[in-house]
Design a protein around this motif. Sequence first.
Motif, PDB file in Angstrom:
ATOM      1  N   PRO A  77      -2.193  -0.566  -7.497  1.00 56.52           N
ATOM      2  CA  PRO A  77      -1.297  -1.817  -7.272  1.00 56.52           C
ATOM      3  C   PRO A  77      -0.260  -2.115  -8.118  1.00 56.52           C
ATOM      4  CG  PRO A  77      -3.506  -2.942  -7.263  1.00 56.52           C
ATOM      5  CD  PRO A  77      -3.633  -0.391  -7.551  1.00 56.52           C
ATOM      6  N   CYS A  78       1.235  -2.189  -7.943  1.00 55.52           N
ATOM      7  CA  CYS A  78       2.043  -1.537  -8.713  1.00 55.52           C
ATOM      8  C   CYS A  78       1.805  -1.035 -10.586  1.00 55.52           C
ATOM      9  CB  CYS A  78       2.145  -3.433  -8.577  1.00 55.52           C
ATOM     10  SG  CYS A  78       2.209  -4.516  -8.078  1.00 55.52           S
ATOM     11  N   GLN A  79       1.166   0.290  -9.328  1.00 49.86           N
ATOM     12  CA  GLN A  79       1.642   0.686 -10.827  1.00 49.86           C
ATOM     13  C   GLN A  79       2.465   1.949 -11.433  1.00 49.86           C
ATOM     14  OE1 GLN A  79      -1.860   3.626 -10.904  1.00 49.86           O
ATOM     15  NE2 GLN A  79      -2.950   2.767 -12.804  1.00 49.86           N
ATOM     16  N   TYR A  80       2.547   2.206 -12.075  1.00 48.78           N
ATOM     17  CA  TYR A  80       3.850   3.085 -13.027  1.00 48.78           C
ATOM     18  C   TYR A  80       3.549   3.794 -14.032  1.00 48.78           C
ATOM     19  CZ  TYR A  80       6.823   0.765  -9.774  1.00 48.78           C
ATOM     20  OH  TYR A  80       7.496   0.235  -8.317  1.00 48.78           O
ATOM     21  N   GLU A  81       4.143   4.728 -14.381  1.00 51.30           N
ATOM     22  CA  GLU A  81       3.240   5.930 -15.394  1.00 51.30           C
ATOM     23  C   GLU A  81       4.563   6.124 -16.128  1.00 51.30           C
ATOM     24  OE1 GLU A  81       0.391   9.081 -14.475  1.00 51.30           O
ATOM     25  OE2 GLU A  81       1.821  10.178 -15.979  1.00 51.30           O
ATOM     26  N   VAL A  82       4.454   6.310 -17.754  1.00 56.09           N
ATOM     27  CA  VAL A  82       5.650   6.852 -18.210  1.00 56.09           C
ATOM     28  C   VAL A  82       4.803   7.987 -19.207  1.00 56.09           C
ATOM     29  CG1 VAL A  82       5.355   5.807 -19.949  1.00 56.09           C
ATOM     30  CG2 VAL A  82       7.979   6.222 -19.862  1.00 56.09           C
ATOM     31  N   THR A  83       6.026   9.114 -19.187  1.00 59.74           N
ATOM     32  CA  THR A  83       5.691  10.115 -20.114  1.00 59.74           C
ATOM     33  C   THR A  83       6.448  10.423 -21.239  1.00 59.74           C
ATOM     34  OG1 THR A  83       6.342  11.925 -18.715  1.00 59.74           O
ATOM     35  CG2 THR A  83       3.835  10.862 -18.467  1.00 59.74           C
ATOM     36  N   ILE A  84       5.972  10.681 -22.226  1.00 62.53           N
ATOM     37  CA  ILE A  84       6.688  11.476 -23.323  1.00 62.53           C
ATOM     38  C   ILE A  84       7.001  12.384 -23.761  1.00 62.53           C
ATOM     39  CG2 ILE A  84       7.552   8.592 -23.954  1.00 62.53           C
ATOM     40  CD1 ILE A  84       5.680   9.520 -26.176  1.00 62.53           C
ATOM     41  N   GLU A  85       7.491  13.505 -24.899  1.00 65.82           N
ATOM     42  CA  GLU A  85       7.613  14.181 -25.271  1.00 65.82           C
ATOM     43  C   GLU A  85       6.772  14.173 -26.688  1.00 65.82           C
ATOM     44  OE1 GLU A  85       9.397  17.316 -25.068  1.00 65.82           O
ATOM     45  OE2 GLU A  85      10.062  16.470 -23.475  1.00 65.82           O
ATOM     46  N   PRO A  86       6.308  14.972 -26.840  1.00 64.35           N
ATOM     47  CA  PRO A  86       5.139  14.813 -28.422  1.00 64.35           C
ATOM     48  C   PRO A  86       5.338  15.252 -29.268  1.00 64.35           C
ATOM     49  CG  PRO A  86       5.339  17.462 -27.738  1.00 64.35           C
ATOM     50  CD  PRO A  86       5.871  16.759 -26.811  1.00 64.35           C
ATOM     51  N   ALA A  87       4.324  14.597 -30.453  1.00 65.74           N
ATOM     52  CA  ALA A  87       5.063  14.009 -31.092  1.00 65.74           C
ATOM     53  C   ALA A  87       4.235  14.580 -32.229  1.00 65.74           C
ATOM     54  CB  ALA A  87       5.784  12.637 -31.768  1.00 65.74           C
ATOM     55  N   ILE A  88       4.316  15.109 -33.449  1.00 69.18           N
ATOM     56  CA  ILE A  88       3.136  15.387 -34.771  1.00 69.18           C
ATOM     57  C   ILE A  88       2.595  14.537 -35.594  1.00 69.18           C
ATOM     58  CG2 ILE A  88       2.748  17.058 -36.413  1.00 69.18           C
ATOM     59  CD1 ILE A  88       5.035  19.004 -35.479  1.00 69.18           C
ATOM     60  N   GLY A  89       1.558  14.421 -35.685  1.00 68.90           N
ATOM     61  CA  GLY A  89       0.317  13.816 -36.566  1.00 68.90           C
ATOM     62  C   GLY A  89       0.324  12.482 -36.391  1.00 68.90           C
ATOM     63  N   PRO A 149       1.240  -1.228   0.003  1.00 73.42           N
ATOM     64  CA  PRO A 149      -0.032  -0.163  -0.113  1.00 73.42           C
ATOM     65  C   PRO A 149       1.076   0.688   0.034  1.00 73.42           C
ATOM     66  CG  PRO A 149       0.122  -1.313   2.302  1.00 73.42           C
ATOM     67  CD  PRO A 149       1.053  -1.574   1.102  1.00 73.42           C
ATOM     68  N   ASN A 150       0.340   2.421  -0.734  1.00 79.88           N
ATOM     69  CA  ASN A 150       1.314   3.398  -0.117  1.00 79.88           C
ATOM     70  C   ASN A 150       2.210   3.822  -1.523  1.00 79.88           C
ATOM     71  OD1 ASN A 150       0.953   6.249   0.760  1.00 79.88           O
ATOM     72  ND2 ASN A 150       2.467   5.384   2.634  1.00 79.88           N
ATOM     73  N   SER A 151       2.743   2.931  -2.539  1.00 78.92           N
ATOM     74  CA  SER A 151       3.222   3.521  -2.605  1.00 78.92           C
ATOM     75  C   SER A 151       3.167   5.157  -4.025  1.00 78.92           C
ATOM     76  CB  SER A 151       3.599   2.193  -3.792  1.00 78.92           C
ATOM     77  OG  SER A 151       4.193   0.882  -2.950  1.00 78.92           O
ATOM     78  N   ALA A 152       2.218   5.103  -3.997  1.00 78.34           N
ATOM     79  CA  ALA A 152       1.826   6.507  -4.843  1.00 78.34           C
ATOM     80  C   ALA A 152       3.258   7.449  -4.811  1.00 78.34           C
ATOM     81  CB  ALA A 152       1.073   7.181  -4.977  1.00 78.34           C
ATOM     82  N   TYR A 153       3.987   7.425  -6.165  1.00 74.55           N
ATOM     83  CA  TYR A 153       4.866   8.742  -6.427  1.00 74.55           C
ATOM     84  C   TYR A 153       6.589   8.144  -4.657  1.00 74.55           C
ATOM     85  CZ  TYR A 153       1.872  10.915  -8.445  1.00 74.55           C
ATOM     86  OH  TYR A 153       0.267  10.891  -9.413  1.00 74.55           O
TER      87      TYR A 153
END
Length: 438
Positions: free
Chosen positions: A177-189, A138-142
Amino acid sequence: MPREELVMICCSDIAGQVRGKGFPARLLHERRHRGVGWTPTNIMITGHGPIAPSPWGPFGDLVLVPDLDAHVRVDFQDDTAPEHFVLGDIRHLDGRPWECCLRDFVRRGLDALRHETGLTVKAAFEHEFHFDGVEERPNSAYGLDAYRRQGTFAQTFMYALERAGLGPDTFMPEYGPCQYEVTIEPAIGLRAADEAVILREMARAAAARAGARASFTPILRPDAVGNGVHVHFSLLAADSRQPVNHDPDRAHGLSVTAGSFLAGILEHLPSLAALTAASTISYLRLVPHRWSAAYNNLGVRDREAAVRICPVFETAGVDVARQYHFEFRAADAAASPYLVLGALIWAGLDGLRRGLPTPTPSEGDPSTWSQAELDARGLMRLPQSLGAALDNLAASEAFKDWMGPTLHDVYLRHKRFEDENLSALPTEEQCARYRLVY
Ligand code: GLU
Ligand code: MG
């Protein structure tokens, strides 16, 4: 032992699955026009395996042709074979695009948008996912500790994204639960949707090398928060690449142009959801208070709005117009990124064609409002099951026109078959099935 390096030409299909055929990599150039043979019925293979009733049966031949702009080769410098694949287009044998080629659905939308308005779209798909290489706590966020416990996976993953030509942005442990997130730079089209496909494969590739699995299932189990795919997007002039979303003199800085585009998306959301939330369990996620989306509302810094106006950091020297953009939150990774991006473009273009007025952002919690209050604001609860969303899509002449009658029909057949099979199971079992295949 000696090895022959292979490359696979792939497409990401209606089921959001990446499928293709491999051959010796040294022959890629030779195959760049003729590609590999492909079969129409392949598009009816559901994510769970069984093949939905196909209008083609065993008949017909197509080709899957590589697009060398979507070529990925990542050598993990361990003992494993490099990840080597190229995304491609499905064509008839005479070279015409196949009516059900999903990349072509996006391309046609982009062409119409550019031709009619001079605009194009820039986008980045933000992904949440489940990584099973860590113990559930529990309590893993960030949490720094949750970050630490995933070991070297994140580093390998970010390395792979970079090598695959994407712009890694952030990585973090998320709330689930066991959740991760990834973000990337935008791209066109079209590239934005290609990058979503590539990102998921790089996550799977990096996880496999850590002896684990990354799952992009829409929701791990009924009591968990979902794995959202949030599509960050903005409009820009196709030639000058100048953004057109921001107008400092209008409410919330929303330009007339962007206002019409967003209005089109929100108006079509009840049917569009069938393409962006494309699994039976997607609708466990799209409920109030799960920080996803439950109504066809626009929100300002509201993480339960279907479309959110994202914050801008107004420090000195920052160009607000370049940062100002929107986030579509009613998508998940059971959907094909091409259908997601294409649907947003076509629906937004419809708003522009009809000059729809800028939607008024909702303030507060729509789930506490009476039907009369919702009606007064022009808001609707999103469909509460895949079946309901598919019925809306079936009734949408607009989507039939944008997708073309064949793709529209085939999509409905595929997803109705999947939904009939899956919705007959207990909810926990549905989640277990999707977890395995996404
Ligand atoms: N997990 C939430 C979803 O299903 C999103 C949480 C957030 O990042 O705002 O979309
Ligand atoms: Mg998140």
